[in-house]
Design a protein around this motif. Structure first.
Motif, PDB file in Angstrom:
ATOM      1  N   THR A 217       0.832  -1.210   0.000  1.00 21.87           N
ATOM      2  CA  THR A 217       0.000   0.000   0.000  1.00 21.87           C
ATOM      3  C   THR A 217       0.864   1.257   0.000  1.00 21.87           C
ATOM      4  OG1 THR A 217      -1.599  -1.226   1.301  1.00 21.87           O
ATOM      5  CG2 THR A 217      -1.873   1.158   1.255  1.00 21.87           C
ATOM      6  N   ASN A 218       1.861   1.274   0.880  1.00 23.44           N
ATOM      7  CA  ASN A 218       2.732   2.451   0.983  1.00 23.44           C
ATOM      8  C   ASN A 218       3.504   2.696  -0.309  1.00 23.44           C
ATOM      9  OD1 ASN A 218       1.912   2.669   3.612  1.00 23.44           O
ATOM     10  ND2 ASN A 218       3.809   1.898   4.521  1.00 23.44           N
ATOM     11  N   PHE A 219       3.962   1.602  -0.903  1.00 24.05           N
ATOM     12  CA  PHE A 219       4.745   1.757  -2.131  1.00 24.05           C
ATOM     13  C   PHE A 219       3.860   2.229  -3.275  1.00 24.05           C
ATOM     14  CE2 PHE A 219       6.499  -0.028  -6.112  1.00 24.05           C
ATOM     15  CZ  PHE A 219       7.626   0.781  -6.192  1.00 24.05           C
ATOM     16  N   GLU A 220       2.646   1.719  -3.321  1.00 16.80           N
ATOM     17  CA  GLU A 220       1.739   2.115  -4.404  1.00 16.80           C
ATOM     18  C   GLU A 220       1.481   3.625  -4.343  1.00 16.80           C
ATOM     19  OE1 GLU A 220      -2.012  -0.046  -4.586  1.00 16.80           O
ATOM     20  OE2 GLU A 220      -1.822  -0.003  -6.780  1.00 16.80           O
ATOM     21  N   GLN A 221       1.287   4.136  -3.131  1.00 14.73           N
ATOM     22  CA  GLN A 221       1.078   5.592  -2.982  1.00 14.73           C
ATOM     23  C   GLN A 221       2.311   6.368  -3.426  1.00 14.73           C
ATOM     24  OE1 GLN A 221      -0.108   6.132   1.089  1.00 14.73           O
ATOM     25  NE2 GLN A 221      -2.141   5.239   0.737  1.00 14.73           N
ATOM     26  N   ALA A 222       3.485   5.876  -3.032  1.00  8.87           N
ATOM     27  CA  ALA A 222       4.726   6.566  -3.401  1.00  8.87           C
ATOM     28  C   ALA A 222       4.885   6.584  -4.918  1.00  8.87           C
ATOM     29  CB  ALA A 222       5.922   5.867  -2.747  1.00  8.87           C
ATOM     30  N   ILE A 245       6.880  -5.806  -4.775  1.00 10.25           N
ATOM     31  CA  ILE A 245       6.928  -6.477  -6.089  1.00 10.25           C
ATOM     32  C   ILE A 245       5.515  -6.707  -6.648  1.00 10.25           C
ATOM     33  CG2 ILE A 245       7.539  -8.691  -7.188  1.00 10.25           C
ATOM     34  CD1 ILE A 245      10.168  -8.491  -5.404  1.00 10.25           C
ATOM     35  N   THR A 246       4.528  -6.937  -5.787  1.00  9.04           N
ATOM     36  CA  THR A 246       3.153  -7.097  -6.312  1.00  9.04           C
ATOM     37  C   THR A 246       2.728  -5.823  -7.046  1.00  9.04           C
ATOM     38  OG1 THR A 246       2.096  -6.324  -4.266  1.00  9.04           O
ATOM     39  CG2 THR A 246       2.395  -8.708  -4.486  1.00  9.04           C
ATOM     40  N   ILE A 247       3.180  -4.668  -6.548  1.00 10.40           N
ATOM     41  CA  ILE A 247       2.800  -3.390  -7.186  1.00 10.40           C
ATOM     42  C   ILE A 247       3.599  -3.179  -8.480  1.00 10.40           C
ATOM     43  CG2 ILE A 247       2.630  -0.875  -6.840  1.00 10.40           C
ATOM     44  CD1 ILE A 247       0.749  -2.687  -5.066  1.00 10.40           C
ATOM     45  N   LEU A 248       4.876  -3.564  -8.467  1.00 12.70           N
ATOM     46  CA  LEU A 248       5.673  -3.461  -9.710  1.00 12.70           C
ATOM     47  C   LEU A 248       5.027  -4.331 -10.793  1.00 12.70           C
ATOM     48  CD1 LEU A 248       9.337  -3.671  -8.285  1.00 12.70           C
ATOM     49  CD2 LEU A 248       8.154  -1.630  -9.133  1.00 12.70           C
ATOM     50  N   LYS A 250       1.877  -5.356 -10.966  1.00 11.39           N
ATOM     51  CA  LYS A 250       0.579  -4.790 -11.353  1.00 11.39           C
ATOM     52  C   LYS A 250       0.758  -3.680 -12.393  1.00 11.39           C
ATOM     53  CE  LYS A 250      -3.009  -2.337  -8.795  1.00 11.39           C
ATOM     54  NZ  LYS A 250      -3.391  -1.923  -7.436  1.00 11.39           N
ATOM     55  N   ASN A 251       1.889  -2.958 -12.305  1.00  9.11           N
ATOM     56  CA  ASN A 251       2.144  -1.835 -13.212  1.00  9.11           C
ATOM     57  C   ASN A 251       3.097  -2.202 -14.359  1.00  9.11           C
ATOM     58  OD1 ASN A 251       0.824   0.741 -11.949  1.00  9.11           O
ATOM     59  ND2 ASN A 251       1.646  -0.437 -10.249  1.00  9.11           N
ATOM     60  N   ASN A 252       3.360  -3.506 -14.511  1.00 12.79           N
ATOM     61  CA  ASN A 252       4.289  -3.983 -15.557  1.00 12.79           C
ATOM     62  C   ASN A 252       5.626  -3.261 -15.535  1.00 12.79           C
ATOM     63  OD1 ASN A 252       2.606  -5.920 -16.744  1.00 12.79           O
ATOM     64  ND2 ASN A 252       1.403  -4.257 -17.664  1.00 12.79           N
ATOM     65  N   LEU A 253       6.139  -3.005 -14.345  1.00  7.61           N
ATOM     66  CA  LEU A 253       7.427  -2.318 -14.231  1.00  7.61           C
ATOM     67  C   LEU A 253       8.533  -3.357 -14.036  1.00  7.61           C
ATOM     68  CD1 LEU A 253       6.365   0.663 -11.946  1.00  7.61           C
ATOM     69  CD2 LEU A 253       7.234   0.847 -14.278  1.00  7.61           C
ATOM     70  N   GLU A 254       9.169  -3.740 -15.132  1.00  6.73           N
ATOM     71  CA  GLU A 254      10.249  -4.733 -15.046  1.00  6.73           C
ATOM     72  C   GLU A 254      11.604  -4.036 -14.960  1.00  6.73           C
ATOM     73  OE1 GLU A 254      10.149  -7.950 -17.856  1.00  6.73           O
ATOM     74  OE2 GLU A 254       7.946  -8.010 -17.799  1.00  6.73           O
ATOM     75  N   GLY A 255      12.615  -4.772 -14.500  1.00  9.01           N
ATOM     76  CA  GLY A 255      13.975  -4.230 -14.484  1.00  9.01           C
ATOM     77  C   GLY A 255      14.221  -3.191 -13.405  1.00  9.01           C
ATOM     78  N   VAL A 256      13.368  -3.166 -12.377  1.00  9.18           N
ATOM     79  CA  VAL A 256      13.573  -2.235 -11.254  1.00  9.18           C
ATOM     80  C   VAL A 256      14.462  -2.937 -10.218  1.00  9.18           C
ATOM     81  CG1 VAL A 256      12.412  -0.977  -9.385  1.00  9.18           C
ATOM     82  CG2 VAL A 256      11.336  -1.137 -11.651  1.00  9.18           C
ATOM     83  N   ALA A 257      15.480  -2.255  -9.730  1.00  6.77           N
ATOM     84  CA  ALA A 257      16.357  -2.830  -8.703  1.00  6.77           C
ATOM     85  C   ALA A 257      15.595  -2.898  -7.372  1.00  6.77           C
ATOM     86  CB  ALA A 257      17.606  -1.961  -8.542  1.00  6.77           C
ATOM     87  N   ASN A 264      14.229 -15.446   2.571  1.00  5.63           N
ATOM     88  CA  ASN A 264      13.080 -16.329   2.749  1.00  5.63           C
ATOM     89  C   ASN A 264      12.618 -16.864   1.393  1.00  5.63           C
ATOM     90  OD1 ASN A 264      11.141 -14.509   1.687  1.00  5.63           O
ATOM     91  ND2 ASN A 264      10.761 -13.602   3.695  1.00  5.63           N
ATOM     92  N   VAL A 265      11.714 -17.834   1.428  1.00  5.70           N
ATOM     93  CA  VAL A 265      11.348 -18.522   0.181  1.00  5.70           C
ATOM     94  C   VAL A 265      10.817 -17.541  -0.858  1.00  5.70           C
ATOM     95  CG1 VAL A 265       9.748 -20.206  -0.828  1.00  5.70           C
ATOM     96  CG2 VAL A 265      11.007 -20.758   1.254  1.00  5.70           C
ATOM     97  N   ALA A 266       9.926 -16.635  -0.458  1.00  2.00           N
ATOM     98  CA  ALA A 266       9.371 -15.666  -1.416  1.00  2.00           C
ATOM     99  C   ALA A 266      10.480 -14.795  -2.004  1.00  2.00           C
ATOM    100  CB  ALA A 266       8.323 -14.789  -0.724  1.00  2.00           C
ATOM    101  N   GLY A 267      11.422 -14.385  -1.165  1.00  3.00           N
ATOM    102  CA  GLY A 267      12.532 -13.549  -1.638  1.00  3.00           C
ATOM    103  C   GLY A 267      13.390 -14.306  -2.643  1.00  3.00           C
ATOM    104  N   LEU A 268      13.719 -15.554  -2.319  1.00  2.00           N
ATOM    105  CA  LEU A 268      14.565 -16.345  -3.220  1.00  2.00           C
ATOM    106  C   LEU A 268      13.849 -16.596  -4.541  1.00  2.00           C
ATOM    107  CD1 LEU A 268      16.061 -18.784  -0.547  1.00  2.00           C
ATOM    108  CD2 LEU A 268      17.229 -16.864  -1.644  1.00  2.00           C
ATOM    109  N   GLN A 269      12.533 -16.808  -4.487  1.00  2.00           N
ATOM    110  CA  GLN A 269      11.765 -16.990  -5.733  1.00  2.00           C
ATOM    111  C   GLN A 269      11.781 -15.704  -6.557  1.00  2.00           C
ATOM    112  OE1 GLN A 269       8.043 -18.310  -3.950  1.00  2.00           O
ATOM    113  NE2 GLN A 269       8.419 -20.401  -4.656  1.00  2.00           N
ATOM    114  N   ASN A 270      11.573 -14.572  -5.899  1.00  2.00           N
ATOM    115  CA  ASN A 270      11.575 -13.301  -6.626  1.00  2.00           C
ATOM    116  C   ASN A 270      12.942 -13.024  -7.257  1.00  2.00           C
ATOM    117  OD1 ASN A 270       8.905 -12.452  -6.390  1.00  2.00           O
ATOM    118  ND2 ASN A 270       9.242 -11.692  -4.296  1.00  2.00           N
ATOM    119  N   ILE A 271      14.005 -13.451  -6.583  1.00  2.00           N
ATOM    120  CA  ILE A 271      15.350 -13.271  -7.133  1.00  2.00           C
ATOM    121  C   ILE A 271      15.523 -14.136  -8.389  1.00  2.00           C
ATOM    122  CG2 ILE A 271      17.795 -13.772  -6.705  1.00  2.00           C
ATOM    123  CD1 ILE A 271      17.238 -12.883  -3.767  1.00  2.00           C
TER     124      ILE A 271
END
Ligand code: GAL
Length: 358
Positions: A217-222, A245-248, A250-257, A264-271
């Motif tokens: 939520t906070n990131f989406e507002q930013a 990352i769910t917000i990235l 949703k907005n098709n924003l790829e290649g963001v650092a 954790n498992v979710a982090g390793l999957q996202n990597i």
């Protein structure tokens, strides 16, 4: 009083090794040290974990390693979780103290550990601040948290470089941890040190939290306030990164650092999927083993010594964190701190093959 010197020796394969370098019985009697709880209480180590939501680490790793270490040393481990509730934290502590504790290992939650520390010490029971600092604790056993932050900053720079972007021109959002956790400022200090040196300043910085949904939520507002433009997000842990990352996505924003922490498992999957640049892997066993060593010394009525101190003078023993990008995910699995079966589901399976995660 007996003195035992615990020195954190040169990091051995990323671990903070603790060495009992001296153990001599003092010549004078136990001058007024009321720390000898004696009897059954003296054999019990009382542990309070903070929650289960901020990170899976507390229930999946800290509990297991602390219990194994304390029991292997012949002590009883009473390990409870406050489930993100300061009232429950106080209640658990009262119950543990009534049953008797020879030492307490507390992970602070929203300051709840402060009163418990005073209470325990008033009864002569030493307190180890485990992972998060607590004012007035006898020892602080954690990772090198400034270094954790520096590695997060490095992940941001690595991700920008991979995308061919100049850090000094990049739009970077800062997403820190809950300021009620004393580690959050250290993570930020380390990250800012590295990012600032590369010319980065925060384009937006919502309030810090330890919560994936709130982070989203906070990131989406930013992002909205920045007109939908972002090049990098410094994120303090993987749970928060997953929300960002769910917000990235949703907005098709790829290649963001994107940075993170905890492997954790979710982090390793996202990597592996390329949505997160890297995570800071903290082998919890190193931290738990160091804390057990201090606890056991205290239970044996010895005085451990650490080779570092926090600014407020608390003796500090710090384990070493490790930066993990896609190439290193297999190392976390090999160390037993993540399972390939859990990570390599669905879309992630081909990436596991590519990066040798099995
Ligand atoms: C920190 C801890 C991290 C992470 C975070 C959220 O204090 O050092 O490993 O888990 O809390 O719980």
């Amino acid at each position: 009083m007996k003195r035992t010197s615990l020195a954190s020796a040169a990091a051995l394969a990323g671990a903070a090794a603790l060495v009992l370098t001296a153990c001599s019985s003092g010549d004078s009697g136990d001058s007024g040290d009321s720390g000898d709880a004696g009897g059954e209480a003296g054999t019990r180590a009382c542990v309070i974990l903070p929650d289960a939501a901020s990170s899976p680490r507390w229930e999946n790793f800290d509990r297991k390693y602390l219990q194994e270490g304390l029991e292997a040393a012949g002590f009883e481990a009473d390990i409870q979780n406050a489930q993100g509730d300061t009232q429950q934290y106080a209640t658990i502590a009262d119950q543990q103290l009534t049953q008797g504790c020879g030492v307490m290992l507390l992970v602070d939650y929203n300051g709840a550990a402060g009163a418990v520390t005073e209470n325990a010490q008033a009864q002569g029971i030493p307190v180890i601040a485990y992972d998060r600092p607590i004012a007035g604790a006898d020892y602080y056993v954690s990772f090198d948290n400034i270094e954790v932050g520096r590695l997060e900053g490095q992940a941001v720079l690595d991700g920008l470089e991979a995308a061919g972007k100049d850090p000094a021109e990049a739009v970077v959002v800062y997403m820190g941890g809950d300021p009620a956790d004393g580690n959050a400022a250290m993570f930020r200090d380390g990250a800012v040190e590295v990012m600032e040196a590369a010319g980065i300043t925060a384009a937006a910085e919502p309030p810090g939290v330890w919560d994936g949904d709130e982070s989203a939520t906070n990131f989406e507002q930013a992002l909205t306030s920045l007109g939908g433009e972002v090049d990098a997000v410094w994120v303090a842990n993987d749970t928060n990164a997953a929300g960002v990352i769910t917000i990235l996505q949703k907005n098709n924003l790829e290649g963001v650092a994107v940075s993170g922490q905890d492997a954790n498992v979710a982090g390793l999957q996202n990597i592996l999927l390329g949505w997160q640049t890297a995570t800071v892997y903290k082998p919890v066993k190193d931290e738990a083993d160091a804390a057990v060593e201090v606890a056991v010394a205290l239970l044996n009525d010895e005085t451990p010594e650490a080779d570092q101190t926090l600014d407020d003078g608390t003796p500090y023993i710090a384990a070493t964190p490790i930066l993990v990008g896609p190439e290193q995910v297999k190392d976390v699995v090999a160390a037993g701190d993540a399972s390939a079966e859990e990570i390599c589901q669905g879309d992630v399976a081909p990436m596991c093959e590519e990066y040798g995660v099995e």
